[in-house]
Design a protein around this motif. Sequence first.
Motif, PDB file in Angstrom:
ATOM      1  N   LYS A 243       7.843  -4.871  -1.481  1.00 51.43           N
ATOM      2  CA  LYS A 243       8.109  -5.209  -2.383  1.00 51.43           C
ATOM      3  C   LYS A 243       9.346  -4.884  -2.824  1.00 51.43           C
ATOM      4  CE  LYS A 243       3.351  -6.282  -3.520  1.00 51.43           C
ATOM      5  NZ  LYS A 243       2.083  -5.274  -3.566  1.00 51.43           N
ATOM      6  N   TRP A 244       9.482  -2.880  -2.757  1.00 52.31           N
ATOM      7  CA  TRP A 244      10.518  -2.391  -3.401  1.00 52.31           C
ATOM      8  C   TRP A 244      11.690  -3.163  -2.358  1.00 52.31           C
ATOM      9  CZ3 TRP A 244       8.363   2.975  -2.939  1.00 52.31           C
ATOM     10  CH2 TRP A 244       7.143   2.843  -3.590  1.00 52.31           C
ATOM     11  N   LEU A 245      12.001  -3.537  -1.495  1.00 54.78           N
ATOM     12  CA  LEU A 245      12.909  -3.719  -1.529  1.00 54.78           C
ATOM     13  C   LEU A 245      13.283  -5.062  -1.729  1.00 54.78           C
ATOM     14  CD1 LEU A 245      12.427  -2.115   2.847  1.00 54.78           C
ATOM     15  CD2 LEU A 245      14.615  -1.981   1.141  1.00 54.78           C
ATOM     16  N   GLU A 246      12.574  -6.410  -2.116  1.00 56.46           N
ATOM     17  CA  GLU A 246      12.216  -7.483  -1.867  1.00 56.46           C
ATOM     18  C   GLU A 246      13.256  -7.438  -3.151  1.00 56.46           C
ATOM     19  OE1 GLU A 246       9.787 -11.552  -2.360  1.00 56.46           O
ATOM     20  OE2 GLU A 246       8.796  -9.585  -2.139  1.00 56.46           O
ATOM     21  N   ALA A 247      12.630  -6.326  -3.658  1.00 57.98           N
ATOM     22  CA  ALA A 247      13.244  -5.882  -5.450  1.00 57.98           C
ATOM     23  C   ALA A 247      14.373  -5.620  -5.379  1.00 57.98           C
ATOM     24  CB  ALA A 247      12.375  -5.556  -6.642  1.00 57.98           C
ATOM     25  N   ALA A 248      15.200  -5.393  -4.558  1.00 57.50           N
ATOM     26  CA  ALA A 248      15.823  -4.414  -4.338  1.00 57.50           C
ATOM     27  C   ALA A 248      17.677  -5.229  -4.009  1.00 57.50           C
ATOM     28  CB  ALA A 248      16.127  -2.832  -3.384  1.00 57.50           C
ATOM     29  N   SER A 249      16.819  -7.222  -3.444  1.00 52.92           N
ATOM     30  CA  SER A 249      17.575  -7.678  -3.046  1.00 52.92           C
ATOM     31  C   SER A 249      17.674  -7.989  -1.466  1.00 52.92           C
ATOM     32  CB  SER A 249      18.953  -8.154  -3.012  1.00 52.92           C
ATOM     33  OG  SER A 249      20.296  -7.364  -3.654  1.00 52.92           O
ATOM     34  N   VAL A 250      17.099  -7.710  -0.446  1.00 52.98           N
ATOM     35  CA  VAL A 250      17.081  -7.281   1.576  1.00 52.98           C
ATOM     36  C   VAL A 250      16.475  -8.838   1.253  1.00 52.98           C
ATOM     37  CG1 VAL A 250      15.808  -6.651   2.813  1.00 52.98           C
ATOM     38  CG2 VAL A 250      16.152  -5.151   1.007  1.00 52.98           C
ATOM     39  N   ASP A 251      17.638  -9.014   1.989  1.00 54.50           N
ATOM     40  CA  ASP A 251      17.864 -10.710   2.637  1.00 54.50           C
ATOM     41  C   ASP A 251      16.263 -10.559   4.097  1.00 54.50           C
ATOM     42  OD1 ASP A 251      19.959 -11.929   1.252  1.00 54.50           O
ATOM     43  OD2 ASP A 251      21.389  -9.831   2.227  1.00 54.50           O
ATOM     44  N   LEU A 252      16.409  -9.601   4.502  1.00 53.26           N
ATOM     45  CA  LEU A 252      15.256  -9.691   5.834  1.00 53.26           C
ATOM     46  C   LEU A 252      14.637  -8.376   5.729  1.00 53.26           C
ATOM     47  CD1 LEU A 252      14.402 -11.753   8.461  1.00 53.26           C
ATOM     48  CD2 LEU A 252      16.477 -10.457   9.480  1.00 53.26           C
ATOM     49  N   ILE A 253      13.807  -8.483   5.977  1.00 57.46           N
ATOM     50  CA  ILE A 253      12.964  -7.662   6.651  1.00 57.46           C
ATOM     51  C   ILE A 253      12.126  -6.987   8.032  1.00 57.46           C
ATOM     52  CG2 ILE A 253      10.933  -5.952   6.403  1.00 57.46           C
ATOM     53  CD1 ILE A 253      11.217  -5.978   3.260  1.00 57.46           C
ATOM     54  N   GLU A 254      12.439  -6.779   8.717  1.00 56.90           N
ATOM     55  CA  GLU A 254      12.364  -6.801  10.385  1.00 56.90           C
ATOM     56  C   GLU A 254      10.974  -5.712  10.232  1.00 56.90           C
ATOM     57  OE1 GLU A 254      13.675  -6.058  15.144  1.00 56.90           O
ATOM     58  OE2 GLU A 254      14.773  -6.007  13.231  1.00 56.90           O
ATOM     59  N   ILE A 255       9.772  -5.930  11.388  1.00 51.68           N
ATOM     60  CA  ILE A 255       8.979  -5.287  11.432  1.00 51.68           C
ATOM     61  C   ILE A 255       8.442  -4.321  12.496  1.00 51.68           C
ATOM     62  CG2 ILE A 255       6.339  -5.200  10.919  1.00 51.68           C
ATOM     63  CD1 ILE A 255       7.580  -5.634   8.492  1.00 51.68           C
ATOM     64  N   SER A 256       8.329  -3.513  12.384  1.00 59.02           N
ATOM     65  CA  SER A 256       8.346  -2.920  13.647  1.00 59.02           C
ATOM     66  C   SER A 256       7.242  -1.569  14.039  1.00 59.02           C
ATOM     67  CB  SER A 256       9.953  -2.540  14.395  1.00 59.02           C
ATOM     68  OG  SER A 256       9.465  -1.861  15.732  1.00 59.02           O
ATOM     69  N   GLY A 257       7.040  -1.007  14.648  1.00 58.16           N
ATOM     70  CA  GLY A 257       6.025   0.368  14.513  1.00 58.16           C
ATOM     71  C   GLY A 257       6.434   1.434  15.032  1.00 58.16           C
ATOM     72  N   GLY A 258       6.036   3.139  14.683  1.00 61.95           N
ATOM     73  CA  GLY A 258       5.843   4.072  15.881  1.00 61.95           C
ATOM     74  C   GLY A 258       7.079   4.931  15.417  1.00 61.95           C
ATOM     75  N   THR A 259       7.352   5.529  16.482  1.00 59.51           N
ATOM     76  CA  THR A 259       8.043   7.196  16.328  1.00 59.51           C
ATOM     77  C   THR A 259       8.491   7.482  18.040  1.00 59.51           C
ATOM     78  OG1 THR A 259       6.714   8.492  16.138  1.00 59.51           O
ATOM     79  CG2 THR A 259       7.397   7.159  13.744  1.00 59.51           C
ATOM     80  N   TYR A 260       8.501   8.161  17.852  1.00 64.86           N
ATOM     81  CA  TYR A 260       9.471   8.860  19.523  1.00 64.86           C
ATOM     82  C   TYR A 260       7.581   9.677  19.957  1.00 64.86           C
ATOM     83  CZ  TYR A 260      14.047   8.540  20.009  1.00 64.86           C
ATOM     84  OH  TYR A 260      14.749   8.481  19.685  1.00 64.86           O
ATOM     85  N   GLU A 261       6.908  10.479  18.647  1.00 64.43           N
ATOM     86  CA  GLU A 261       5.520  10.954  18.896  1.00 64.43           C
ATOM     87  C   GLU A 261       4.676   9.562  19.230  1.00 64.43           C
ATOM     88  OE1 GLU A 261       5.833  15.164  16.469  1.00 64.43           O
ATOM     89  OE2 GLU A 261       5.293  13.181  15.764  1.00 64.43           O
ATOM     90  N   GLN A 262       5.023   8.560  18.984  1.00 65.67           N
ATOM     91  CA  GLN A 262       3.695   7.515  19.170  1.00 65.67           C
ATOM     92  C   GLN A 262       4.749   6.154  19.661  1.00 65.67           C
ATOM     93  OE1 GLN A 262       0.765   6.872  19.930  1.00 65.67           O
ATOM     94  NE2 GLN A 262      -0.503   7.964  18.206  1.00 65.67           N
TER      95      GLN A 262
END
Length: 425
Positions: A243-262
């Motif tokens: 929601k904050w990124l949308e307010a900051a005029s981001v055009d596309l959010i790519e959804i992913s997940g995890g880290t090296y540990e997970q």
Amino acid sequence: MLDTPITLPCGAVLPNRLAKAAMTEGLATPEGVPTGALERLYGLWSDGGAGLLITGNVIVDRDHLERPGNVVIDRPPDAAMARALERWAMVGTRAGNHLWAQISHGGRQVQKSVNPAPKSASDVQLALPGGQFARPVPLTRDEIAELVRRWAIAAKACRDAGFTGVQVHAAHGYLVSQFLSPRANLRDDDYGGSLENRARFLLDIVRAVRAAVGPEFPVSVKLNSADFQKGGFAFSDSLAVAKWLEAASVDLIEISGGTYEQPKLMGMEGMEEEEAQDIAPSTAAREAYFVDFAKAMQDEVAVPLMVTGGFRTRAAMVQALEIGAADVIGLGRPMCVMTDAPRRLIEGLERLPRYEDDLEVIPGWLGFLKRLQMMKAVNGFAGMAWFYQQLWSLGHEGHGEDLAPFKAFLALEKRNKAILAARSD
């Protein structure tokens, strides 16, 4: 439906709904300059029918490589670097598709061989066996401000070179993700503690990048749906940040997940039990890892979403678009072999091969070894090396290579050592 254009908030138009997701290439010179191999690889992908190509990590600090062979833009480019970026952008957009540079910093996920004293949000070391990652040093506020400036420098350099957009990498446990995580970020200043403070670094970067590239240039963010670790960055956090990124005029959010540990992003098991998230399951999620998170997020934000991870059938891709879980479908590993996978899907191909199913180092008759945590890691990283080898061969030879996973791993290690040796000379 896969071939339907989409107009982004900034006004840019993607010609279809298929994207080549970011995959680390390791094809730059030891100094971080794009090469002819990168040009050949992205020319193949441009010809492959995707509406959007996103590069692998373009690093803003040469001492914090995600891997040897990353492109590095940590200062305004000189004439040679500018020409190399221009050549890369020209071939990467030659079929009329978009080419976005993914801008990143490894943070604590930088191997000791690259940097024995990496910087991060705080001094929390990666909990991985093998001792490959050192305990990080917390960034000072001045260093944070300098990195924000470098993200803007890199974004402007890519825009000037002919790239058509940029993506800020805030996922997968790299530096921005480390600031977002309450496990990795133990700061007690304005960049730690509350989610608003932990997101400050990301939002500072987005504002600086937007100021550098202007209002009509696509700015994207790759964001974890969750870290899937106990006490980590959860989906409720991700939704608030979106929601904050949308307010900051981001055009596309790519959804992913995890880290090296997970490493959820690679479909691999982590070093600890996965932390469950409060998300309703759907049939679409049986194939694609993050569809349900994107659907829940889409109900709360209007910014277009890209979902990457696990997609192999045309039916699942179309379903994700139809149910409103995704606006863009990201493809990764299949395009390491089938560089024209997007065109084939648009023309009616029903299923992409799952190459990773045949890449295990531990044979089936040693099933008891495959269940050991260390052996799971060996299988996973050898498989990754096989895909890296395909990118190397595509870039250098124009075609893939039939190489056993363990031999691919040895070839990767040899190349990495040669690149690091050349950097230190």
